[in-house]
Design an enzyme around this catalytic site. Structure first.
Site, PDB file in Angstrom:
ATOM      1  N   LYS A 119       0.770  -1.144   0.099  1.00 26.64           N
ATOM      2  CA  LYS A 119      -0.106   0.058  -0.058  1.00 26.64           C
ATOM      3  C   LYS A 119       0.827   1.250  -0.147  1.00 26.64           C
ATOM      4  O   LYS A 119       0.402   2.038  -0.790  1.00 26.64           O
ATOM      5  CB  LYS A 119      -0.945  -0.116   1.221  1.00 26.64           C
ATOM      6  CG  LYS A 119      -1.895  -0.945   1.033  1.00 26.64           C
ATOM      7  CD  LYS A 119      -3.469  -0.809   2.014  1.00 26.64           C
ATOM      8  CE  LYS A 119      -4.329  -1.754   1.390  1.00 26.64           C
ATOM      9  NZ  LYS A 119      -5.600  -1.751   2.609  1.00 26.64           N
TER      10      LYS A 119
ATOM     11  N   LYS B 114     -11.470  -4.429  -2.376  1.00 25.02           N
ATOM     12  CA  LYS B 114     -12.248  -3.327  -2.101  1.00 25.02           C
ATOM     13  C   LYS B 114     -11.643  -2.124  -2.995  1.00 25.02           C
ATOM     14  O   LYS B 114     -12.108  -1.206  -3.776  1.00 25.02           O
ATOM     15  CB  LYS B 114     -12.816  -2.885  -0.885  1.00 25.02           C
ATOM     16  CG  LYS B 114     -13.855  -3.383  -0.134  1.00 25.02           C
ATOM     17  CD  LYS B 114     -14.258  -3.084   1.297  1.00 25.02           C
ATOM     18  CE  LYS B 114     -13.312  -3.606   2.163  1.00 25.02           C
ATOM     19  NZ  LYS B 114     -13.497  -4.179   3.636  1.00 25.02           N
TER      20      LYS B 114
ATOM     21  N   LYS C 130      -5.817 -10.589  -6.024  1.00 25.28           N
ATOM     22  CA  LYS C 130      -7.001 -10.595  -4.788  1.00 25.28           C
ATOM     23  C   LYS C 130      -8.363  -9.816  -5.280  1.00 25.28           C
ATOM     24  O   LYS C 130      -7.869  -8.736  -5.796  1.00 25.28           O
ATOM     25  CB  LYS C 130      -6.391 -10.067  -3.528  1.00 25.28           C
ATOM     26  CG  LYS C 130      -7.362 -10.324  -2.698  1.00 25.28           C
ATOM     27  CD  LYS C 130      -6.557  -9.930  -1.133  1.00 25.28           C
ATOM     28  CE  LYS C 130      -7.158  -8.456  -0.930  1.00 25.28           C
ATOM     29  NZ  LYS C 130      -7.129  -8.252   0.369  1.00 25.28           N
TER      30      LYS C 130
END
Ligand code: ATP
Ligand code: LTN
Length: 358
Positions: A129, A223, A220
């Protein structure tokens, strides 16, 4: 999955005879997705029957990246409504919002002071991230995110009692490393300050631990990272749900067989089908031998629609009665606070903080 055992009673819980389960989910989108459901939330519901359960919507984790306060407020309520709609029973399971129990932040501070900088820097989710956001866009909160997660879990560590001291954490595969860190921190605290925490066990469903993106079957379903076409939302209408499954990326072949390397798209769809219908993958391969991708996808789309339609309808009905949702949350916060306050009393004493007196 754990073996079935008889339902937990409050008497069992009081003597510590029932294993505990704790998990959390971030309110970072307007709906949960199929990966969340199969990787984690379905297990949350099943485990409430056999465990003393604590489930929280982790709004404090959700502010580790830039956010809009109105959206966070709305998403927190939608998250709670979805959890109830999926079958969590607020009388059996303690369902609460993380920020309602300030001990989570307090224990996180203590655990921050037990975690080395290098250890936190090795967390792969942080590395991924922060690489995307750049150093100036990455907060210290994102860096210490896994330590707040460890606090969420360890606050609900069962106290020494007569029964089994077990703390299970149902999550998807991507959380394994965070769980390992939590175990390390539990053991480190115990070594330094005396036996206090039970190192938690990850409870990861074998067949559905990593559902992948329908458009990028090696990534994956997520969201924050998936495109709208790659993700199936729990609250989505049947039309778009069907379309996305029909358009899911597959290979140029025609055979419906499990092959992670060569047929990642079909393999992902087989996993979803198998998890939702409860049919082993070899049986599905037999059932669809020679029938082609179209029919297979059509049948899967129907199963997905049938699974999520009642959940969507119940979620909206629950959101229509905000006062009732608030009541559920107040009840959950009260129950969670009792356990959290007791754990923090012990922790403060063990680390050497002077009691406040009465
Ligand atoms: P984000 O992309 O914002 O990190 P997410 O979609 O990964 O979010 P989380 O809120 O981080 O969702 O995860 C909630 C739970 O769902 C966790 O237990 C996580 O392991 C599980 N989970 C998330 N995505 C998947 C997936 N694709 N397959 C299986 N489990 C998943
Ligand atoms: N990092 C987790 C969410 C989470 C969690 C927890 C999971 C926060 N606190 C405690 C299990 C137990 C994630 O799913 N991304």
């Amino acid at each position: 999955m754990p073996e079935a055992s008889s339902p937990a009673t409050s008497a069992d819980a009081a003597t510590g005879a029932v294993p505990r389960v704790l998990s959390g989910i971030q309110p970072t989108a307007d709906s949960f997705h199929l990966g969340n459901y199969l990787g984690a939330l379905r297990q949350w519901v099943a485990l409430q029957d056999t465990h003393e359960a604590f489930y929280c919507v982790v709004d404090m984790h959700a502010i580790t990246v830039e956010h809009d306060p109105a959206a966070l407020r709305r998403r927190t309520k939608v998250a709670v409504a979805q959890l109830l709609a999926m079958g969590l029973d607020p009388e059996r399971a303690t369902v609460f919002v993380q920020s309602h129990v300030p001990e989570h932040a307090e224990l996180a501070w203590v655990l921050n002071c037990l975690t080395s900088f290098g250890e936190a820097g090795r967390m792969t989710q942080f590395k991924d991230k922060s690489a995307k956001q750049g150093t100036s866009g990455t907060t210290v909160g994102l860096f210490t995110y896994p330590i707040l997660q460890a606090a969420d879990i360890l606050l609900y560590s069962p106290e020494p009692g007569e029964g089994e001291r077990v703390l299970r954490v149902p999550v998807g595969e991507d959380q394994r490393q965070h769980l390992e860190l939590t175990r390390t921190l539990a053991q480190r605290f115990n070594n330094r300050f005396g036996e206090t925490f039970v190192p938690p066990e990850a409870h990861i469903p074998p067949g559905a631990a990593k559902i992948t993106d329908l458009q990028e079957p090696d990534a994956k379903m997520s969201k924050s990272a998936s495109s709208p076409q790659g993700i199936i939302d729990v609250l989505e209408e049947p039309g778009p749900m069907r379309k996305k499954i029909m358009r899911a990326v597959t290979d140029t072949g025609t055979e419906i067989v499990y092959d992670e390397e060569k047929k990642a798209g079909i393999t992902n769809l087989l996993r979803i089908y198998s998890a939702l219908e409860g049919t082993p993958i070899p049986e599905l391969e037999k059932r669809y031998a020679g029938s082609g991708y179209g029919q297979f996808k059509k049948d899967l789309a129907q199963i997905v629609v049938d699974t999520f339609t009642p959940i969507r309808e119940r979620t909206y009905a629950l959101l229509d009665d905000e006062a009732q949702l608030d009541k559920v949350l107040a009840h959950g916060a009260g129950r969670a606070s009792k356990v959290a306050a007791r754990t923090m009393e012990i922790v403060r004493d063990r680390v050497g903080f002077v009691g406040r007196g009465h």
